[in-house]
Design an enzyme around this catalytic site. Structure first.
Site, PDB file in Angstrom:
ATOM      1  N   SER A   1       1.811   5.712  -4.733  1.00 57.98           N
ATOM      2  CA  SER A   1       1.025   6.688  -5.611  1.00 57.98           C
ATOM      3  C   SER A   1       0.651   6.122  -6.825  1.00 57.98           C
ATOM      4  CB  SER A   1       1.743   7.980  -5.107  1.00 57.98           C
ATOM      5  OG  SER A   1       0.873   9.139  -5.765  1.00 57.98           O
TER       6      SER A   1
ATOM      7  N   ASP B   1      -1.783  10.528   5.637  1.00 58.06           N
ATOM      8  CA  ASP B   1      -1.925  10.778   4.160  1.00 58.06           C
ATOM      9  C   ASP B   1      -2.840  11.857   3.741  1.00 58.06           C
ATOM     10  OD1 ASP B   1      -1.618  10.532   1.262  1.00 58.06           O
ATOM     11  OD2 ASP B   1      -1.142   8.624   1.387  1.00 58.06           O
TER      12      ASP B   1
ATOM     13  N   HIS C   1       1.859  10.724   3.003  1.00 60.90           N
ATOM     14  CA  HIS C   1       1.972  10.275   1.677  1.00 60.90           C
ATOM     15  C   HIS C   1       3.573   9.810   1.241  1.00 60.90           C
ATOM     16  CE1 HIS C   1       0.397   9.409  -2.451  1.00 60.90           C
ATOM     17  NE2 HIS C   1       1.069  10.008  -2.831  1.00 60.90           N
TER      18      HIS C   1
END
Length: 340
Positions: free
Chosen positions: A44, A131, A166
């Site tokens: 991320s 995600d 995610h």
């Protein structure tokens, strides 16, 4: 009421433990490192940071692992661009050609290393099909950026068919594969085999490696980050490093920097990222020191989710070698590579 009281006691215990660790943190020790074998990875905001570090220091970084991250300088110093850079605007993906042009301009001014170095970089990129935070059109742009910047297709591995949310994918820890939830570490299987993302990205970067350790011989050390970064950078007081026994005993070791994601620093998830993602088990048998620098949530600078700076909250030079966070982490790597 009892459950609330228990939760409060647990929260206080975690806070006390990490406060004690910060007070006990010593200076980052030097080791006998191999300066030609440094690499980076992240999830991320940590993936955006890994891209920034790879591009800015391409002369000394051999490869990067990018898990759910967008291309270099995508936000161009403006938080308003963040939703595009995360692929959250339908049919409006990031434009990698613009980012390559920006990077080439920075390189021409010696603000980052020459892009020609990327011809030898080895890159792993991952995007889960489930995600909902950083969508695949943003990660697709990361792959295109590296291709247009000169990374040969033979040096690029893009994994984009795993039904993961995610998260960083660990073999046997965390949430179910499709979750998009804290601590942003999931476990997934491809066929009947557990997916080991730390191993996958390290093998893409370094080639053939020894199998991971069954039990660790080394140690996780907290260290004082204030020697490298003031509180104005958003970086935490304490970082962590995993040192295999072989490296402690003087072996010439590689350094891999693992950047956590937003809401994933030790202050939030404890040791989940630096102890349970799987990096250390591969590091233990392959003479790799793993550096886990830390960023915490802050008001000044404004970083409420504890993200690495990929959009300019520390200043407009955030993606350059003069950027405060890049400079700090580069100095940490330099310390680890400095033979005592």
């Amino acid at each position: 009421m009892k459950s609330l009281r228990s939760a409060a006691i647990c929260a206080l215990a975690v806070t006390f433990a990490f406060t004690r660790a910060a007070l006990a943190a010593n200076a980052l020790p030097p080791y006998h490192g191999d300066p030609s074998q440094t690499s980076v990875s992240g999830l991320s905001s940590g993936a955006f940071m890994a891209v920034q570090y790879q591009v800015a220091y391409s002369g000394s970084v051999v490869g990067a692992g990018v898990v759910a991250g967008g291309p270099y300088y995508c936000a161009a110093g403006n938080i308003l661009n963040a939703t595009i850079c995360m692929g959250q605007v339908p049919f409006v993906p990031p434009n990698p050609a613009l980012m390559v042009t920006a990077a080439a301009g920075f390189a021409s001014l010696n603000q980052i290393d020459p892009l020609s170095n990327l011809k030898k970089a080895r890159i792993y990129v991952f995007s889960g099909t489930k995600d909902t935070v950083v969508h695949q059109q943003a990660v697709d742009a990361t792959v295109s950026f590296f291709e247009e910047a000169g990374v040969p297709q033979s040096n690029l591995l893009y994994v984009n068919s795993v039904p993961a949310g995610h998260a960083f994918i660990a073999p046997s820890f965390g949430n179910v594969c499709s979750d998009n939830a804290p601590p942003y570490i999931n476990h997934c299987a491809i066929g009947k085999k557990k997916y080991d993302q730390a191993g996958a990205l390290l093998k893409q970067i370094y080639g053939t490696l020894n199998p991971p350790a069954h039990s660790l011989s080394g140690r996780i050390l907290p260290f004082d980050q204030r020697e490298f970064a003031t509180s104005a950078t958003g970086m935490a007081d304490t970082g962590f490093v995993y040192v295999p026994k072989s490296c402690d005993q003087g072996a010439a070791c590689k350094v891999h920097v693992a950047f956590h994601g937003c809401k994933q620093s030790a202050a939030v998830v404890g040791d989940d990222f630096y102890a349970n993602t799987g990096y250390n088990y591969w590091a233990d048998t392959n003479n790799i020191i793993v550096l886990y620098p830390q960023v915490n949530a802050s008001t000044i600078p404004f970083n409420p989710d504890g993200c690495w700076d990929w959009f300019g909250y520390t200043g407009q030079d955030y993606a350059l070698k003069s950027g405060s966070q890049l400079t700090a982490v580069h100095a940490m790597v330099g310390r680890l590579l400095d033979k005592p």
